[in-house]
Enzyme design. Structure first.
Site, mmCIF file in Angstrom:
data_model
loop_
_atom_site.group_PDB
_atom_site.id
_atom_site.type_symbol
_atom_site.label_atom_id
_atom_site.label_comp_id
_atom_site.label_asym_id
_atom_site.label_seq_id
_atom_site.Cartn_x
_atom_site.Cartn_y
_atom_site.Cartn_z
ATOM 1 N N ASP A 474 1.015 -1.414 0.050
ATOM 2 C CA ASP A 474 0.017 -0.025 0.085
ATOM 3 C C ASP A 474 0.761 1.299 0.062
ATOM 4 O OD1 ASP A 474 0.899 0.244 2.749
ATOM 5 O OD2 ASP A 474 -1.048 0.113 3.649
ATOM 6 N N CYS A 645 -2.684 3.115 6.132
ATOM 7 C CA CYS A 645 -2.205 2.451 7.168
ATOM 8 C C CYS A 645 -3.114 2.460 8.649
ATOM 9 C CB CYS A 645 -0.695 2.627 7.639
ATOM 10 S SG CYS A 645 0.497 2.746 6.051
#
Length: 663
Positions: A474, A645
């Site tokens: 990511d 996150c």
């Protein structure tokens, strides 16, 4: 063509046999034949179908009233279409003839008792159990496929329990039954038959730890459902009551497919003649189930819940960030769930702790959280706070060694549905960050990778993420939904696009505009200084090469064209040979339908606007997306993470049914 077992006829006394409805039974017409006989003729009750099985190339069927010759290679087979009302009420007569075909030399009588024995499950995948005429022993994928499906009963329907339902060998709640697959045993026949015959339900040893079977005995209380098969119990003698024609069972799944389990389990019922020594099995019916896989949902699926943690540190609390998340969920019309500090123990990385997915059968679907093996401050949150009624839980622990950063689920993503050549992936493909091939670097734990691969429906692709300090996919990619025919775009972090943008701004006369303008805790650096920094240039050349390697893998494995990819300006720097984001990493965003919560990059201000924000808006807003830039610098970026996150999204399941694909 001789059968392994056949009813032996006798001239001296009648023969008795049990015939299962719809199952052909062989009859030996040559076991006791009158002297001088060379042909035979057969007649029987209207409920009995009689036919001869023979090779048409070697045997000629008699014409008209002619008899079947005894010396021909033809077998007699009978079947019944209904259960008997009493013992031996169906008759078959075999008459033997010699040279004079109008005078029988002898007769044999066969008395049949018809019994309807069948094990039925939802092979048609309609959500209901119906009588199947097909092959119940096999399981087939695809829109024309068939075969029953089991859910892993991994939710917790009873609030008094602290564990998933599958940990209990008894029913904890009536709602438990809805998470199981129904199964019906037909057992219609004369009651007297079952005085000398029994029905036995069996499961293979290998499947005993993977499912349980409960028998329903008429009432609505939990005590009316008795566990009859499961771990340490491989067979069950069915307790058939007088006049009972159907017995209902419920089958419970216990384990997901994995490296040692392909996902298929079977059950069988046998009709056993107890009047012989040893006992003889007359008939067996078998059904096969496939365990429903755990399925991830991509950013293109509508959001239902956004999870975020309330935390505090030396800079204070992340209260402003929580307010921004509240605004974002309001715009996207989804629910915000804030995990308090007492539950997260100041662990803000909720994306790393868990991944949301779901399981589905034709009769039921519910979300399942996959708990990562990272086991930090949030380790108890998925089990204690998310596991509940119609919300399942699964995890995989790493044996012998501790987890690495790549075992966190920021390193786990899934693409939207794609087509690669002739291969369709209607549920997308899972993306896992790993080391460069044959480099011997960090990898996601094998036990997790094996689990993901074993689900079969979202064939994983391994990418190279070990070049990053944290090492998560990511950090350099995400997917966003679009309203055009493609339906999505892949966003990739792009150092070259960022440097190109800064070069353009320099040439336009804005070389003194500074990165980090407006930040109190970070020294500003001008466009001119960034472009002249050889170390920064070198670091981003390396980062771009790593991203380009992944770009080629993604294009190949997801069937993407260059037009499907959007390059998002981003810079990195190397620290101890691993890369970190130089400014807040904009691809590390949270996607809530068309609303994007993007880390505020604090780029150079030109004509009153951040040129990085302006560039990203020009790339994404024509696609129908809304860019909302959110300050995450102190609470997330400085701790080597960003918005993605620090958030987690539960999304709606796919409308596509996984069993209709062909993996």
């Amino acid at each position: 063509m001789a059968p392994k077992r056949a009813a032996q006829l006798s001239l001296k006394m009648p023969t008795h046999a049990v015939c299962v409805v719809g199952v052909a039974a062989h009859v030996d017409v040559r076991s006791d034949v009158p002297k001088g006989a060379n042909s035979f003729r057969v007649s029987g009750s209207s409920e009995v179908e009689i036919f001869m099985v023979y090779n048409r190339t070697h045997v000629t069927k008699p014409i008209g009233k002619a008899h079947w010759p005894l010396d021909t290679d033809a077998d007699m087979v009978v079947s019944v279409g209904t259960a008997s009302k009493e013992l031996r009420d169906f008759k078959v007569r075999v008459s033997y003839y010699g040279e004079q075909e109008d005078q029988a030399l002898g007769h044999s009588m066969l008395y049949l008792t018809g019994v309807d024995i069948s094990l039925e499950v939802d092979t048609g995948r309609t959500g209901k159990v119906k009588r199947s005429q097909g092959d119940k022993k096999t399981w087939r994928w695809g829109p024309e496929g068939y075969g029953a499906i089991l859910l892993v009963n991994c939710d917790r329907d009873n609030h008094r329990s602290t564990e998933p339902d599958l940990t209990h060998s008894w029913l904890m709640s009536p709602a438990d039954l809805q998470d199981m697959s129904p199964m019906v045993l037909s057992c219609n026949g004369p009651d007297e038959l079952f005085h000398s015959h029994k029905l036995v339900l069996n499961m293979p040893v290998s499947d005993s730890k993977r499912m349980r079977v409960f028998c329903a005995r008429g009432g609505n209380s939990l005590s009316d459902y008795k566990q009859v098969l499961g771990p340490q119990r491989l067979s069950y003698e069915v307790e058939r009551q007088s006049g009972e024609q159907e017995i209902r069972f419920y089958v419970e799944g216990l384990t997901f497919p994995d490296a040692d389990f392909l996902g298929l389990v079977s059950l069988s019922v046998s009709l056993v003649d107890t009047g012989t020594l040893p006992e003889v099995t007359l008939f067996t019916d078998t059904v096969v189930f496939r365990m429903a896989p755990w399925i991830m949902t991509p950013n293109t699926q509508p959001p239902e819940e956004l999870y975020v943690c309330s935390v505090t540190d030396t800079h204070g609390s992340n209260e402003k960030f929580l307010e921004d998340m509240s605004y974002l969920t309001l715009k996207a019309n989804c629910k915000l769930i804030i995990c308090p500090r007492v539950e997260n123990r100041n662990d803000r990385w909720i994306q790393d702790e868990m991944e949301f997915g779901y399981i589905e059968a034709p009769h039921k679907s519910f979300p399942v959280v996959f708990d990562s093996p990272r086991n930090r401050g949030l380790k108890d949150f998925p089990y204690k706070r998310i596991l509940g009624p119609d919300f399942g839980y699964v995890t995989r622990e790493i044996p012998l060694s501790g987890p690495s950063s790549l075992d966190s689920f920021g390193n786990l993503d899934v693409s939207p549905p794609v087509t690669v050549g002739s291969m369709e992936y209607p549920l997308g493909r899972i993306l896992i960050g790993s080391s460069f091939p044959k480099s011997g670097g960090r990898q996601m734990a094998r036990v997790v990778r094996n689990f993901l691969k074993a689900q079969q429906v979202q064939a994983p692709v391994e990418l190279y993420s070990d070049w990053l300090s944290v090492g998560h996919v990511d950090e350099f990619l995400t997917f966003v939904p679009t309203s055009d025919q493609k339906g999505f775009r892949l966003l990739l972090a792009s150092p070259s696009a960022c440097l190109k943008l800064f070069q353009e701004k320099k040439e336009e006369g804005y070389g003194e505009a500074a990165q980090f303008d407006g930040l109190k805790h970070q020294a500003k650096i001008s466009i001119n200084e960034m472009l002249a920094d050889r170390h920064l240039q070198r670091d981003n050349l390396h980062a771009q090469k790593c991203i380009d390697w992944n770009r080629n893998v993604l294009k190949r494995e997801l069937g993407l064209a260059e037009s499907d990819i959007v390059d998002i300006p981003q810079l990195f720097f190397l620290k101890n040979f691993y890369a970190e984001a130089f400014f807040p990493d904009m691809v590390n965003m949270v996607v809530l339908d068309k609303y994007l919560g993007i880390p505020k990059p604090y780029g150079p201000i030109i004509n009153g606007r951040c040129c990085l924000e302006e560039k990203v808006q020009s790339l994404l807003e024509p696609l129908g997306l809304h860019c909302i830039f959110i300050d995450d610098y102190l609470s997330y970026h400085e701790l080597q993470g960003e918005i993605h996150c620090g958030t987690n999204v539960r999304r709606k399941p796919f409308p596509f049914k996984w069993w209709n694909m062909v993996p």
